[in-house]
Enzyme design. Structure first.
Site, mmCIF file in Angstrom:
data_model
loop_
_atom_site.group_PDB
_atom_site.id
_atom_site.type_symbol
_atom_site.label_atom_id
_atom_site.label_comp_id
_atom_site.label_asym_id
_atom_site.label_seq_id
_atom_site.Cartn_x
_atom_site.Cartn_y
_atom_site.Cartn_z
ATOM 1 N N TYR A 91 19.163 32.768 -9.595
ATOM 2 C CA TYR A 91 18.665 33.930 -10.356
ATOM 3 C C TYR A 91 17.351 33.684 -11.101
ATOM 4 O O TYR A 91 16.480 34.563 -11.106
ATOM 5 C CB TYR A 91 19.779 34.483 -11.269
ATOM 6 C CG TYR A 91 20.702 35.371 -10.450
ATOM 7 C CD1 TYR A 91 20.468 36.739 -10.328
ATOM 8 C CD2 TYR A 91 21.750 34.819 -9.716
ATOM 9 C CE1 TYR A 91 21.266 37.537 -9.526
ATOM 10 C CE2 TYR A 91 22.555 35.606 -8.904
ATOM 11 C CZ TYR A 91 22.309 36.960 -8.813
ATOM 12 O OH TYR A 91 23.090 37.747 -8.003
ATOM 13 N N GLU A 133 29.876 38.164 -9.234
ATOM 14 C CA GLU A 133 29.925 37.253 -8.085
ATOM 15 C C GLU A 133 30.917 36.109 -8.338
ATOM 16 O O GLU A 133 31.604 35.673 -7.423
ATOM 17 C CB GLU A 133 28.505 36.760 -7.758
ATOM 18 C CG GLU A 133 27.703 37.897 -7.109
ATOM 19 C CD GLU A 133 26.185 37.771 -7.150
ATOM 20 O OE1 GLU A 133 25.669 36.663 -7.358
ATOM 21 O OE2 GLU A 133 25.520 38.820 -6.967
HETATM 22 C C1 HEM Z 1 19.031 40.862 -10.417
HETATM 23 C C2 HEM Z 1 18.570 40.305 -9.308
HETATM 24 C C3 HEM Z 1 18.818 40.830 -7.914
HETATM 25 C C4 HEM Z 1 18.825 42.116 -7.447
HETATM 26 C C5 HEM Z 1 18.567 43.402 -8.216
HETATM 27 C C6 HEM Z 1 19.114 42.038 -6.030
HETATM 28 C C7 HEM Z 1 19.214 43.128 -5.189
HETATM 29 C C8 HEM Z 1 19.549 43.064 -3.851
HETATM 30 C C9 HEM Z 1 19.701 44.213 -2.976
HETATM 31 C C10 HEM Z 1 19.545 45.660 -3.414
HETATM 32 C C11 HEM Z 1 20.029 43.748 -1.753
HETATM 33 C C12 HEM Z 1 20.256 44.593 -0.476
HETATM 34 C C13 HEM Z 1 21.710 44.854 -0.245
HETATM 35 C C14 HEM Z 1 21.936 45.755 0.968
HETATM 36 O O1 HEM Z 1 21.634 45.327 2.084
HETATM 37 O O2 HEM Z 1 22.379 46.885 0.757
HETATM 38 C C15 HEM Z 1 20.075 42.310 -1.840
HETATM 39 C C16 HEM Z 1 20.342 41.468 -0.793
HETATM 40 C C17 HEM Z 1 20.053 40.136 -0.804
HETATM 41 N N1 HEM Z 1 19.756 39.381 -1.915
HETATM 42 FE FE1 HEM Z 1 19.595 40.047 -3.790
HETATM 43 N N2 HEM Z 1 19.263 40.738 -5.669
HETATM 44 C C18 HEM Z 1 19.072 39.964 -6.793
HETATM 45 C C19 HEM Z 1 19.142 38.595 -6.857
HETATM 46 C C20 HEM Z 1 19.112 37.773 -5.756
HETATM 47 C C21 HEM Z 1 18.936 36.340 -5.804
HETATM 48 C C22 HEM Z 1 18.838 35.517 -7.076
HETATM 49 C C23 HEM Z 1 18.906 35.907 -4.523
HETATM 50 C C24 HEM Z 1 18.686 34.499 -4.018
HETATM 51 C C25 HEM Z 1 17.549 33.844 -4.216
HETATM 52 C C26 HEM Z 1 19.087 37.064 -3.668
HETATM 53 C C27 HEM Z 1 19.150 37.041 -2.301
HETATM 54 C C28 HEM Z 1 19.493 38.112 -1.504
HETATM 55 C C29 HEM Z 1 19.660 38.004 -0.053
HETATM 56 C C30 HEM Z 1 19.466 36.743 0.787
HETATM 57 C C31 HEM Z 1 20.006 39.285 0.389
HETATM 58 C C32 HEM Z 1 20.207 39.747 1.825
HETATM 59 C C33 HEM Z 1 21.498 39.366 2.390
HETATM 60 C C34 HEM Z 1 21.516 39.709 3.876
HETATM 61 O O3 HEM Z 1 21.446 40.891 4.213
HETATM 62 O O4 HEM Z 1 21.551 38.756 4.653
HETATM 63 N N3 HEM Z 1 19.210 38.176 -4.460
HETATM 64 N N4 HEM Z 1 19.788 41.924 -3.134
#
Ligand code: HEM
Length: 140
Positions: A91, A133
């Protein structure tokens, strides 16, 4: 988060919406430059995943006084994060990159007050995700 912080965040929502694509490109540029190991986490992500994160940041800013309306979306994303093995230590990486993107997009409007409010607001949202989580990891 106090009311003054929420008001500052909400006031930035229209600019964040307007520049969603800039936020996305600056954010991932900074993230992958500073933390190349993050690339591996995103290797199976859909091409539009990038836009979704910027959209959620905007939705968070616009609804900061009504966070209950985001709960469903947060639950859905938390499940996806858990399936992708996202951990609490990731994060701050995204936080740093997102704050830099917000700073660049807001330009002169990115006063210390605004950046402090966003630092606090990102930390708050990150804690919400991390807690959800954790529950999902324990249950799995
Ligand atoms: C408050 C912080 C965060 C927000 C608002 C956020 C938001 C999101 C959203 C909206 C999606 C798309 C979900 C969908 O497909 O409907 C997503 C997917 C993803 N997020 Fe985050 N995220 C956050 C933090 C993180 C962090 C810290 C990481 C890792 C470095 C991360 C890695 C990913 C990955 C790898 C996906 C795609 C997963 C896949 O489809 O293979 N996110 N996130």
């Amino acid at each position: 988060m106090n009311e003054a912080t929420k008001a500052i965040i909400k006031s930035t929502a229209p600019v964040l919406k307007k520049h969603g694509e800039d936020i996305t490109s600056v954010m991932y540029g900074v993230l992958f430059e500073r933390h190349p190991e993050a690339k591996d986490l995103f290797k199976d992500a859909a091409p539009d995943q990038y836009k979704k994160l910027a959209n959620m940041v905007y939705a968070y800013a616009a609804n900061i006084d009504n966070l209950g309306s985001l709960q469903k979306g947060i639950d859905k994303v938390a499940k996806i994060h858990v399936d992708t093995s996202i951990l609490p230590e990731h994060y701050p990486w995204v936080g740093e990159a997102l704050l830099e993107a917000i700073r660049q997009v807001l330009g002169d409007a990115a006063t210390d007050e605004v950046m402090d409010a966003w630092t606090e607001a990102y930390g708050f949202l990150a804690e919400v995700f991390i807690a959800r989580e954790k529950e999902l990891y324990i249950a799995s």
